[in-house]
Motif scaffolding. Structure first.
Motif, mmCIF file in Angstrom:
data_model
loop_
_atom_site.group_PDB
_atom_site.id
_atom_site.type_symbol
_atom_site.label_atom_id
_atom_site.label_comp_id
_atom_site.label_asym_id
_atom_site.label_seq_id
_atom_site.Cartn_x
_atom_site.Cartn_y
_atom_site.Cartn_z
ATOM 1 N N ARG A 37 18.078 22.104 21.471
ATOM 2 C CA ARG A 37 18.752 23.354 21.818
ATOM 3 C C ARG A 37 19.408 23.238 23.193
ATOM 4 O O ARG A 37 18.887 23.716 24.192
ATOM 5 C CB ARG A 37 17.771 24.515 21.790
ATOM 6 C CG ARG A 37 17.244 24.748 20.380
ATOM 7 C CD ARG A 37 16.638 26.071 20.211
ATOM 8 N NE ARG A 37 15.388 26.165 20.945
ATOM 9 C CZ ARG A 37 14.590 27.203 20.893
ATOM 10 N NH1 ARG A 37 14.897 28.233 20.158
ATOM 11 N NH2 ARG A 37 13.487 27.226 21.574
ATOM 12 N N PRO A 38 20.561 22.595 23.256
ATOM 13 C CA PRO A 38 21.240 22.447 24.556
ATOM 14 C C PRO A 38 21.820 23.770 25.048
ATOM 15 O O PRO A 38 22.056 24.693 24.269
ATOM 16 C CB PRO A 38 22.352 21.440 24.254
ATOM 17 C CG PRO A 38 22.592 21.558 22.794
ATOM 18 C CD PRO A 38 21.287 21.956 22.166
ATOM 19 N N THR A 39 22.026 23.846 26.334
ATOM 20 C CA THR A 39 22.578 25.053 26.930
ATOM 21 C C THR A 39 24.092 25.081 26.826
ATOM 22 O O THR A 39 24.742 24.066 26.593
ATOM 23 C CB THR A 39 22.203 25.177 28.424
ATOM 24 O OG1 THR A 39 22.762 24.062 29.110
ATOM 25 C CG2 THR A 39 20.721 25.239 28.628
ATOM 26 N N THR A 40 24.615 26.267 27.018
ATOM 27 C CA THR A 40 26.042 26.485 27.190
ATOM 28 C C THR A 40 26.201 27.019 28.611
ATOM 29 O O THR A 40 25.196 27.376 29.250
ATOM 30 C CB THR A 40 26.569 27.535 26.189
ATOM 31 O OG1 THR A 40 25.922 28.795 26.480
ATOM 32 C CG2 THR A 40 26.294 27.122 24.751
ATOM 33 N N PRO A 41 27.406 27.117 29.135
ATOM 34 C CA PRO A 41 27.558 27.708 30.474
ATOM 35 C C PRO A 41 26.969 29.119 30.568
ATOM 36 O O PRO A 41 26.327 29.463 31.560
ATOM 37 C CB PRO A 41 29.062 27.701 30.698
ATOM 38 C CG PRO A 41 29.544 26.531 29.899
ATOM 39 C CD PRO A 41 28.681 26.541 28.661
ATOM 40 N N SER A 44 23.145 28.813 30.601
ATOM 41 C CA SER A 44 22.728 28.282 31.906
ATOM 42 C C SER A 44 22.721 29.379 32.964
ATOM 43 O O SER A 44 21.795 29.451 33.790
ATOM 44 C CB SER A 44 23.649 27.145 32.345
ATOM 45 O OG SER A 44 23.502 26.041 31.496
ATOM 46 N N LYS A 45 23.719 30.240 32.941
ATOM 47 C CA LYS A 45 23.767 31.358 33.889
ATOM 48 C C LYS A 45 22.596 32.304 33.636
ATOM 49 O O LYS A 45 21.946 32.756 34.583
ATOM 50 C CB LYS A 45 25.092 32.101 33.749
ATOM 51 C CG LYS A 45 25.238 33.255 34.697
ATOM 52 C CD LYS A 45 26.585 33.945 34.543
ATOM 53 C CE LYS A 45 26.670 35.141 35.486
ATOM 54 N NZ LYS A 45 27.935 35.849 35.342
ATOM 55 N N SER A 46 22.299 32.581 32.368
ATOM 56 C CA SER A 46 21.168 33.455 32.036
ATOM 57 C C SER A 46 19.845 32.833 32.457
ATOM 58 O O SER A 46 18.956 33.535 32.950
ATOM 59 C CB SER A 46 21.161 33.765 30.535
ATOM 60 O OG SER A 46 22.291 34.520 30.166
ATOM 61 N N ILE A 47 19.701 31.518 32.280
ATOM 62 C CA ILE A 47 18.475 30.829 32.712
ATOM 63 C C ILE A 47 18.285 30.997 34.217
ATOM 64 O O ILE A 47 17.196 31.320 34.686
ATOM 65 C CB ILE A 47 18.502 29.338 32.313
ATOM 66 C CG1 ILE A 47 18.364 29.187 30.805
ATOM 67 C CG2 ILE A 47 17.415 28.546 33.042
ATOM 68 C CD1 ILE A 47 18.619 27.779 30.288
ATOM 69 N N LEU A 101 11.588 23.464 37.084
ATOM 70 C CA LEU A 101 11.714 23.477 35.633
ATOM 71 C C LEU A 101 13.093 23.070 35.117
ATOM 72 O O LEU A 101 13.185 22.245 34.194
ATOM 73 C CB LEU A 101 11.294 24.835 35.063
ATOM 74 C CG LEU A 101 11.186 24.936 33.548
ATOM 75 C CD1 LEU A 101 10.285 23.850 32.972
ATOM 76 C CD2 LEU A 101 10.678 26.314 33.158
ATOM 77 N N PRO A 102 14.192 23.562 35.678
ATOM 78 C CA PRO A 102 15.497 23.116 35.168
ATOM 79 C C PRO A 102 15.741 21.609 35.342
ATOM 80 O O PRO A 102 16.493 21.012 34.581
ATOM 81 C CB PRO A 102 16.500 23.916 36.007
ATOM 82 C CG PRO A 102 15.739 25.097 36.485
ATOM 83 C CD PRO A 102 14.333 24.613 36.678
ATOM 84 N N HIS A 103 15.082 21.000 36.316
ATOM 85 C CA HIS A 103 15.236 19.561 36.542
ATOM 86 C C HIS A 103 14.340 18.747 35.610
ATOM 87 O O HIS A 103 14.632 17.588 35.321
ATOM 88 C CB HIS A 103 14.945 19.210 37.997
ATOM 89 C CG HIS A 103 15.829 19.943 38.946
ATOM 90 N ND1 HIS A 103 17.177 19.662 39.088
ATOM 91 C CD2 HIS A 103 15.576 20.978 39.768
ATOM 92 C CE1 HIS A 103 17.702 20.483 39.976
ATOM 93 N NE2 HIS A 103 16.755 21.291 40.401
ATOM 94 N N LEU A 104 13.240 19.359 35.156
ATOM 95 C CA LEU A 104 12.368 18.684 34.207
ATOM 96 C C LEU A 104 13.010 18.613 32.822
ATOM 97 O O LEU A 104 12.770 17.679 32.065
ATOM 98 C CB LEU A 104 11.015 19.404 34.106
ATOM 99 C CG LEU A 104 10.137 19.378 35.351
ATOM 100 C CD1 LEU A 104 8.941 20.310 35.177
ATOM 101 C CD2 LEU A 104 9.674 17.958 35.644
ATOM 102 N N CYS A 105 13.811 19.636 32.505
ATOM 103 C CA CYS A 105 14.464 19.723 31.196
ATOM 104 C C CYS A 105 15.941 20.052 31.388
ATOM 105 O O CYS A 105 16.407 21.131 31.013
ATOM 106 C CB CYS A 105 13.796 20.794 30.353
ATOM 107 S SG CYS A 105 12.048 20.504 30.023
ATOM 108 N N PRO A 106 16.699 19.148 31.972
ATOM 109 C CA PRO A 106 18.106 19.467 32.260
ATOM 110 C C PRO A 106 18.912 19.724 30.991
ATOM 111 O O PRO A 106 18.789 18.990 30.008
ATOM 112 C CB PRO A 106 18.612 18.227 32.999
ATOM 113 C CG PRO A 106 17.687 17.133 32.617
ATOM 114 C CD PRO A 106 16.363 17.780 32.334
ATOM 115 N N GLY A 107 19.691 20.786 31.037
ATOM 116 C CA GLY A 107 20.589 21.098 29.931
ATOM 117 C C GLY A 107 19.924 21.642 28.687
ATOM 118 O O GLY A 107 20.555 21.723 27.647
ATOM 119 N N GLN A 108 18.646 22.036 28.777
ATOM 120 C CA GLN A 108 17.930 22.540 27.608
ATOM 121 C C GLN A 108 17.680 24.040 27.727
ATOM 122 O O GLN A 108 17.316 24.541 28.781
ATOM 123 C CB GLN A 108 16.605 21.802 27.427
ATOM 124 C CG GLN A 108 16.784 20.313 27.234
ATOM 125 C CD GLN A 108 17.721 19.991 26.091
ATOM 126 O OE1 GLN A 108 17.599 20.502 24.991
ATOM 127 N NE2 GLN A 108 18.713 19.143 26.364
#
Length: 135
Positions: A37-41, A44-47, A101-108
């Motif tokens: 489940r990759p992110t979209t822009p 990513s903003k919501s995360i 956390l965002p660095h542990l799972c980049p783009g997810q």
């Protein structure tokens, strides 16, 4: 040029301080990422907004859930601190966890991590579960 003998204790003390920092960031001892489940822009903003909101809500509660965004960019977040830590330790753990956390799972778009004193997770489809944290 040799150092005078009187400088040796000062040098040892300085080396001790460098090698033993007073504060250490929390480290994840386990994490999960949903690699399908990759992110979209927009996600990513919501995360980023969810993680920021989790930091601002801890303390006073030991368990917080938040959400941000709408439609396909909605993200849910959860932060939980261990019962036996004080509010300052809780806030510190949540701050460290949300930064890492965002660095542990980049783009997810689905991730979670357990730390010594807290659990933090985000998911773009539902409120994350505690996944057996025992907190």
């Amino acid at each position: 040029m040799a150092l005078p003998a009187s400088s040796f204790p000062t040098l040892l003390f300085f080396l001790f301080l460098i090698s033993h920092p007073r504060c250490e960031a929390a480290e994840s001892f386990s994490h999960y990422c949903s690699y399908n489940r990759p992110t979209t822009p927009a996600i990513s903003k919501s995360i980023a907004k969810v993680l920021s909101a989790l930091v601002s809500k801890n303390p006073p509660k030991r368990l917080n859930t938040v959400s941000f965004g709408g439609g396909k960019s909605k993200v849910f977040g959860l932060a939980q601190c261990h019962r036996d830590i004080n509010a300052t330790e809780c806030k510190s753990c949540i701050e460290d966890a949300t930064a890492q956390l965002p660095h542990l799972c980049p783009g997810q778009a689905d991730a979670g991590a357990w730390f010594d004193h807290c659990f933090v997770a985000y998911d773009h489809e539902r409120v994350p579960e505690q996944h057996g944290t025992g907190f």
